[in-house]
Each structure stands twice: as structure tokens, then as C-alpha cells.
Design a protein around this motif. Sequence first.
Motif, mmCIF file in Angstrom:
data_model
loop_
_atom_site.group_PDB
_atom_site.id
_atom_site.type_symbol
_atom_site.label_atom_id
_atom_site.label_comp_id
_atom_site.label_asym_id
_atom_site.label_seq_id
_atom_site.Cartn_x
_atom_site.Cartn_y
_atom_site.Cartn_z
ATOM 1 N N PRO A 258 0.810 -1.227 0.000
ATOM 2 C CA PRO A 258 0.000 0.000 0.000
ATOM 3 C C PRO A 258 0.838 1.270 0.000
ATOM 4 C CG PRO A 258 -0.826 -1.569 1.620
ATOM 5 C CD PRO A 258 0.480 -2.117 1.129
ATOM 6 N N GLU A 259 2.067 1.233 0.546
ATOM 7 C CA GLU A 259 2.897 2.425 0.605
ATOM 8 C C GLU A 259 3.349 2.885 -0.783
ATOM 9 O OE1 GLU A 259 6.117 1.787 3.323
ATOM 10 O OE2 GLU A 259 4.872 2.365 5.037
ATOM 11 N N GLY A 260 3.294 1.993 -1.762
ATOM 12 C CA GLY A 260 3.661 2.371 -3.115
ATOM 13 C C GLY A 260 2.743 3.413 -3.717
ATOM 14 N N TYR A 261 1.550 3.587 -3.155
ATOM 15 C CA TYR A 261 0.572 4.533 -3.692
ATOM 16 C C TYR A 261 0.669 5.914 -3.040
ATOM 17 C CZ TYR A 261 -1.441 0.328 -5.718
ATOM 18 O OH TYR A 261 -1.623 -0.831 -6.424
ATOM 19 N N ALA A 262 1.605 6.082 -2.107
ATOM 20 C CA ALA A 262 1.766 7.373 -1.440
ATOM 21 C C ALA A 262 2.434 8.383 -2.371
ATOM 22 C CB ALA A 262 2.599 7.207 -0.172
ATOM 23 N N ILE A 263 2.060 9.656 -2.232
ATOM 24 C CA ILE A 263 2.767 10.701 -2.958
ATOM 25 C C ILE A 263 4.165 10.816 -2.378
ATOM 26 C CG2 ILE A 263 2.850 13.153 -3.535
ATOM 27 C CD1 ILE A 263 0.652 11.697 -4.990
ATOM 28 N N SER A 264 5.163 10.756 -3.240
ATOM 29 C CA SER A 264 6.566 10.836 -2.827
ATOM 30 C C SER A 264 7.057 12.254 -3.144
ATOM 31 C CB SER A 264 7.371 9.750 -3.545
ATOM 32 O OG SER A 264 8.721 9.748 -3.168
ATOM 33 N N HIS A 265 8.141 12.409 -3.883
ATOM 34 C CA HIS A 265 8.680 13.753 -4.078
ATOM 35 C C HIS A 265 7.910 14.552 -5.127
ATOM 36 C CE1 HIS A 265 10.773 12.349 -7.738
ATOM 37 N NE2 HIS A 265 11.269 11.349 -7.028
ATOM 38 N N ILE A 266 7.944 15.884 -4.982
ATOM 39 C CA ILE A 266 7.256 16.805 -5.883
ATOM 40 C C ILE A 266 8.181 17.998 -6.158
ATOM 41 C CG2 ILE A 266 4.881 16.197 -5.269
ATOM 42 C CD1 ILE A 266 4.911 18.518 -3.261
ATOM 43 N N GLY A 267 8.237 18.427 -7.411
ATOM 44 C CA GLY A 267 9.108 19.557 -7.752
ATOM 45 C C GLY A 267 9.045 19.844 -9.239
ATOM 46 N N TRP A 268 10.032 20.599 -9.720
ATOM 47 C CA TRP A 268 10.006 20.968 -11.143
ATOM 48 C C TRP A 268 11.405 20.937 -11.746
ATOM 49 C CZ3 TRP A 268 8.464 24.178 -7.146
ATOM 50 C CH2 TRP A 268 9.272 25.283 -6.864
ATOM 51 N N GLY A 269 11.449 20.680 -13.058
ATOM 52 C CA GLY A 269 12.700 20.560 -13.794
ATOM 53 C C GLY A 269 13.280 21.904 -14.175
ATOM 54 N N LEU A 270 14.638 21.976 -14.186
ATOM 55 C CA LEU A 270 15.341 23.231 -14.445
ATOM 56 C C LEU A 270 16.527 23.070 -15.391
ATOM 57 C CD1 LEU A 270 15.304 24.473 -10.746
ATOM 58 C CD2 LEU A 270 14.142 25.616 -12.657
ATOM 59 N N GLN A 271 16.599 21.952 -16.099
ATOM 60 C CA GLN A 271 17.771 21.689 -16.927
ATOM 61 C C GLN A 271 17.439 21.880 -18.415
ATOM 62 O OE1 GLN A 271 20.750 21.758 -18.286
ATOM 63 N NE2 GLN A 271 21.443 20.816 -16.360
ATOM 64 N N PRO A 272 17.894 22.998 -19.006
ATOM 65 C CA PRO A 272 17.578 23.254 -20.416
ATOM 66 C C PRO A 272 18.290 22.325 -21.388
ATOM 67 C CG PRO A 272 19.058 24.945 -19.575
ATOM 68 C CD PRO A 272 18.632 24.126 -18.389
ATOM 69 N N ARG A 273 19.334 21.619 -20.936
ATOM 70 C CA ARG A 273 20.040 20.696 -21.827
ATOM 71 C C ARG A 273 19.431 19.292 -21.803
ATOM 72 N NH1 ARG A 273 23.580 23.691 -19.200
ATOM 73 N NH2 ARG A 273 24.403 22.064 -17.833
ATOM 74 N N CYS A 274 18.364 19.128 -21.036
ATOM 75 C CA CYS A 274 17.574 17.901 -21.072
ATOM 76 C C CYS A 274 16.270 18.186 -21.813
ATOM 77 C CB CYS A 274 17.282 17.394 -19.654
ATOM 78 S SG CYS A 274 18.711 16.660 -18.825
ATOM 79 N N HIS A 275 15.702 17.139 -22.410
ATOM 80 C CA HIS A 275 14.570 17.354 -23.315
ATOM 81 C C HIS A 275 13.496 16.287 -23.125
ATOM 82 C CE1 HIS A 275 17.021 20.319 -25.437
ATOM 83 N NE2 HIS A 275 18.006 19.443 -25.368
#
Length: 347
Positions: A258-275
Motif C-alpha cells: 500500500p505504501e507504493g501509492y503514497a505521494i513521494s517527491h514533488i518539484g520541477w525541472g530546471l535543466q535546459p540541456r535535457c529534453h
Amino acid sequence: MAVSDHQLLEAWKQVLKLSKLEKGQTVTILTSASTHPQTLAMAQIAVQSMGAILNRLDLPPVNAEKALSRDPLAYLGTTPLTGNPAAIAMLKASDLVLDLMTLLFSPEQIDILKSGTKILLAVEPPEVLVRTVPTEADRARVQAHSAFLGKGKQMSVLSEAGTDITFALGEFPVISEYAFVDEPGRWDHWPSGFCFTFPNEGGSNGTIVIDKGDILLPQKCYTSDKIVLTVENGFATKIEGGVDAELLREYMASFDDPEGYAISHIGWGLQPRCHWSTMMLYDREQSIAMDARAYEGNFLFSLGPNNEAGGNRTTACHIDIPLRNCTVKVDGKEVVRNGKVLDEAVK
């Protein structure tokens, strides 16, 4: 396109310099059967060229009887260090560990970091590493966004696809990833470039819509139809949609946790050299798709463990899901608008 040894060697030297490797320090390179030979060879030369003491620790693979794929993030259970105190002691005695194997989220990794050892993970193909060599500017930008996020008490995420969710913040620290390790006890991942935290336990409520073209990891697939997640008190309680939703439900159910359904990390991407589009150019076993996790302007959320930030969840099930075209607000202030990062918001 393949890269020359010279290009990869110079990339390693830059990363080691940014990681403040000094002459006489001890570096242990952690490898396994899946380690890329060119990455290993150039890492070894780069370490020696800087006057450091070099060791290599090669460990056998584990979890084959449990994982549903060869992706190292498909099952985050035991590691080759589990029950291996001699290997752990060697890594604790090192100033820097270059992880070319993947120890992510393991209790052993957390224990090693507490000793002051720095760990840098680098398992993407050589051409990805060369394209995403980190810079001081990457660190400054990520740290500015992390400081902004660290002041927040609530994050909200909206999208035209239907995402509408809020996360209570403050219980867990903010984590910055900028692809080098410049402080004792620091872990990072090359390539990367994003900031994230973990919502308060039970503090996530709303709807997340995984739209067509968004990405599921470790499945490493672009979704072909919408998946709707209902999130209540920190857990995904419903996963609705067509075949993509059914595949995700079946995969997660295989962990029987059941723990697999928990919300884990949250954030946003900042790397312009990744696509966002890079993943389609690789076979699934060629990479772990860090482009998808780090590309600029994504909203990256995950399901599963939170022990990386000091929480108690250590489930082996971990799903990373970067979403496009989202608006992210922290305490009501936009920092990402329809998938575009607003750097002025954090100044």
C-alpha cells in the motif's frame, strides 16, 4: 551519437573539479555488470589525473527474481550492499564514491552519506553525460528555486488537462540536484537539474491528470491516453483511464504494498540541456531516462518512498511521472506557468 574518449574524459574532469576533488583524496568507483565500459574507463583516468587515490568495487546484481524489468529503478529493495559490511566500510572510508551501479534510496546509501562520504550517481549513456555536463550556473539556479520552495507552506498544481491538486509543505527538507557533489555527505545525480521536496504526511489532496504524451518511469513510455489519479490524504486512491491506466495499476499491484501509492517527491525541472523528446530516441534498456526527469518546466511527482528525505516509507515501488504544461504555485505565487519556468519569481 557516440562520443570520443577525450570528450568524456574532459566531462569527468569538469564534474570532479566542481565536486572539489583534491589530490590525495580517496575515490571508490562502484560498478556492476551493467556499468558502461567507456564511462568507467574515463572516470578512472580522470580521477588519477587529479592525483586522487583510486579504488574500484565491483558488486553482483540483485533483485532479478523480483524486478519486472532490467531498469535499476524498477525495484528499490535490497542492494548488493545489503548485509555486506566490508563493502560499506570501504565506501565510508572514501572521500568520494562514483556510483556507476545505482544505490538510489537504499538504507546503505543513507548510512554512507551520514559518514561524510560524497556520492555521485552517473549511469546514463556517455553521450548524455557529455551533453549535460553541469555548471556553476546550474547550481545557482537550482539553489535559488530551492530556497523559494523551502519558504513555502503549500504547493498547488493546475493544468488544462485537469490536474488540480494541493500539497501541504514544511515537514520535509527541500533537495537540490545540480549534478555534482561539492559538500561532505552530499548525494547527486549526473545528469540532473531540479528542485523537489516531499509533501507533509497525509497533506496531498486533489486530482492529477497524466495527459497524452506525459511520461511514466521506469516504464519509459509516453502515455497514449489520459490517466486520472484521485489523491486523498497523501495517497493515490484511484487510477482511472484506459489501457495505460490499467497497465499502471497492474504494475503497482505487483508490489503488493500500500505504501507504493503514497505521494513521494514533488518539484520541477530546471535543466535546459535535457529534453522531453529524448526518451523516444533510446531503447528502454539504454538509459534510465534522466532527460525526462530533469527537462526544464516539467512538474515531476512520484509515488512511493520518502526515506530519502528522512521519512519512514521504504517501499520498493517507485514511480516517477514528469508532466508537461502545468502551472505550479508555491503559496499562491507562480513559479512555472503552463510548463515555462519563471525565474523572476524566485529573485
